[in-house]
Write an enzyme that holds these catalytic residues in place. Structure first.
Site, PDB file in Angstrom:
ATOM      1  N   GLY A   6     -12.399  67.735 -84.092  1.00  5.55           N
ATOM      2  CA  GLY A   6     -12.862  66.578 -83.718  1.00  5.55           C
ATOM      3  C   GLY A   6     -13.869  65.816 -84.470  1.00  5.55           C
TER       4      GLY A   6
ATOM      5  CB  CYS B 166      12.302  54.650 -65.774  1.00 11.14           C
ATOM      6  SG  CYS B 166      13.467  53.947 -67.128  1.00 11.14           S
TER       7      CYS B 166
ATOM      8  CB  CYS C  38      16.138  57.652 -67.015  1.00 10.65           C
ATOM      9  SG  CYS C  38      14.402  57.875 -66.877  1.00 10.65           S
TER      10      CYS C  38
ATOM     11  CB  CYS D 274      11.045  55.811 -70.404  1.00  9.43           C
ATOM     12  SG  CYS D 274      11.344  56.732 -68.817  1.00  9.43           S
TER      13      CYS D 274
ATOM     14  CB  CYS E  43      14.388  56.840 -71.354  1.00  5.53           C
ATOM     15  SG  CYS E  43      15.031  55.604 -70.209  1.00  5.53           S
TER      16      CYS E  43
END
Lengths: 190, 280
Positions: free
Chosen positions: B29, B238, B241, B263, B269
């Site tokens: 980090g 979606c 899909c 998506c 997708c």
């Protein structure tokens, strides 16, 4: 003299493979990875330590070689263009015996990345004294065995870890294998 | 490709980036300054990500590049082609077969596995920069782990709006030490940062910073006990899909207010559509 020894057969891909092995080891502490296979290393360095040096060291960093490793100084200078320096100024320490970690550059609170990296050649990895390690990179605490560290290594490491994010990182090399112990790691002896 | 080194960058630059990456992994980090190079694409198009990818990439890697989840947008296509030409690596769009995934602002829907590397393109690496303009000051704040300012910002959001109003680039604490920008991924993706088995590397080209999250590392989205972190997504399935859990893009389809939700992860997708077709 070890000047006549070659570096990586393929300098670009050899360095890339060695780096990926070190990155793999650093991001999975204690994992033993193969590196530097086929590399002819100068005495007294093993091929893993030599591969680390060739992959990571150049004229932008300074290296300290300890009393034994300094035998490979010519090779080191020739292949990397680096300059050798004292222990406290070094970005990389190349050693056959664990140096005094408190005497190495540990970076500052603002720039802990200036802490040194120690490339330490040990007798064996995966055998010898056993430690439990835990920290970033490990899903669960793991066992790690290494032969060639001083008696009170767990205590020495605790002092290194305590000053996190300052500290030094350890790359342990034996033959053509290496493992890494980043400063974020907690280590205890079992 | 003739006239260029493998993966475009020269070896000395790669070594410099590689050293920074190793320190980044050792200090999860923490942003590490690096000598970002001029790349053959403008700042803001992924110069940081491209340099990190170039430094880790090998000839055996399989590269996937996504831009907001999509494999087929200009940015993704050109970066993929860049590495296909300069490194000769295989490029794929399937998340599961890729060893390196360079991403702009999404984490793939499919769970990543150990051994994969996710490279993020980061515009603004310092989450404190929006609150404190002095870089010297924010460096000091990171050094001292002094992150009260960010908590105040979240608190002010709550008093003003009733909730934290950050929907992307939601600040996180890495390994309980460093406040980090996850790059502008939707807050929806934040939970995937934590304890991810893949290695996550971040490159900011213009701001010249590299940072990392090692595998299996705890990453916590900032919140308060009485206002826990929550993810949001459009309340739809979606339209292509049918997935009702994936992150969605809203697409305007005509001038009469027609719209559809699809998506954002095109590979996810397409795989689901292929499965559905195979079942029919």
């Amino acid at each position: 003299m070890s000047l006549d020894l070659p570096g990586f057969a393929d300098p670009v891909l050899g360095a890339q493979r060695a780096f990926r092995a070190v990155l793999d080891a650093m991001s999975h502490p204690g994992r033993i990875v193969r590196v530097g296979e086929g590399l002819v290393s100068p005495a007294p360095l093993c091929s893993a330590a030599a591969a680390c040096v060739l992959a990571l060291v150049d004229q932008d960093v300074r290296v300290h070689a300890d009393a034994e490793a300094v035998a490979a100084a010519d090779w080191l200078r020739f292949h990397t263009g680096t300059t050798l320096c004292g222990l406290a100024e070094a970005d990389f320490v190349l050693a056959l015996a664990l140096p005094d970690l408190a005497g190495l550059a540990a970076g500052s609170d603002d720039a802990p990345e200036l802490g040194a990296s120690v490339i330490l050649q040990v007798a064996a990895l995966g055998a010898g004294r056993r430690f439990m390690i835990e920290g970033p990179g490990l899903a669960v605490p793991a066992a790690f065995a290494v032969d060639g560290l001083p008696e009170d290594f767990a205590g020495i490491w605790a002092a290194n870890h305590r000053r996190f994010p300052r500290g030094v990182d350890l790359i342990l090399c034996a033959g053509d294998r290496l493992a890494a112990l980043p400063r974020s790691l907690r280590i205890r002896e079992v | 490709m003739n006239g260029y080194n493998f993966a475009y960058l020269d070896e000395q630059t790669k070594r410099m980036i590689r050293r920074a990456l190793l320190k980044a992994v050792a200090i999860p980090g923490h942003q590490i300054p690096f000598g970002s190079r001029e790349m053959p694409l403008p700042y803001g198009w992924g110069t940081g990500g491209i340099q990190v990818t170039a430094a880790v990439l090998g000839p055996d890697d399989v590269l996937k590049v996504i831009d907001q989840g999509a494999d087929d947008t200009t940015n993704a296509v050109s970066i993929r082609r860049f590495f296909a030409r300069t490194a000769g690596v295989a490029t794929k769009t399937h998340t599961s077969v890729a060893t390196i995934i360079q991403t702009r602002h999404r984490i793939p829907e499919q769970a990543l596995t150990e051994g994969q590397i996710l490279v993020y393109q980061v515009p603004m690496p310092d989450p404190l920069a929006k609150l404190e303009p002095s870089r010297a000051e924010t460096t000091r704040m990171h050094g001292l782990a002094e992150y009260g300012l960010m908590h105040v910002k979240l608190y002010e959001d709550i008093t003003r709006f009733g909730h934290v109003s950050i929907s992307y680039d939601y600040p996180v604490m890495v390994n309980d030490r460093y406040l980090m920008s996850p790059s502008p991924i939707p807050a929806y993706d934040n939970p995937k940062l934590s304890r991810n088995p893949a290695l996550q590397l971040f490159g900011a080209g213009r701001e010249k910073r590299i940072y990392a999250i090692p595998p299996h590392t705890e990453v916590r989205s900032l919140d308060f006990d009485d206002h826990p972190f929550r993810t949001t997504r459009a309340p739809h399935a979606c339209d292509l899909c049918g997935d009702d859990a994936s992150y969605l893009d809203e697409v305007v389809t005509d001038n009469q207010g027609g719209r559809m939700f699809v998506c954002s992860d095109t590979d996810h997708c397409a795989s689901r559509q292929a499965l559905k077709e195979a079942a029919e």
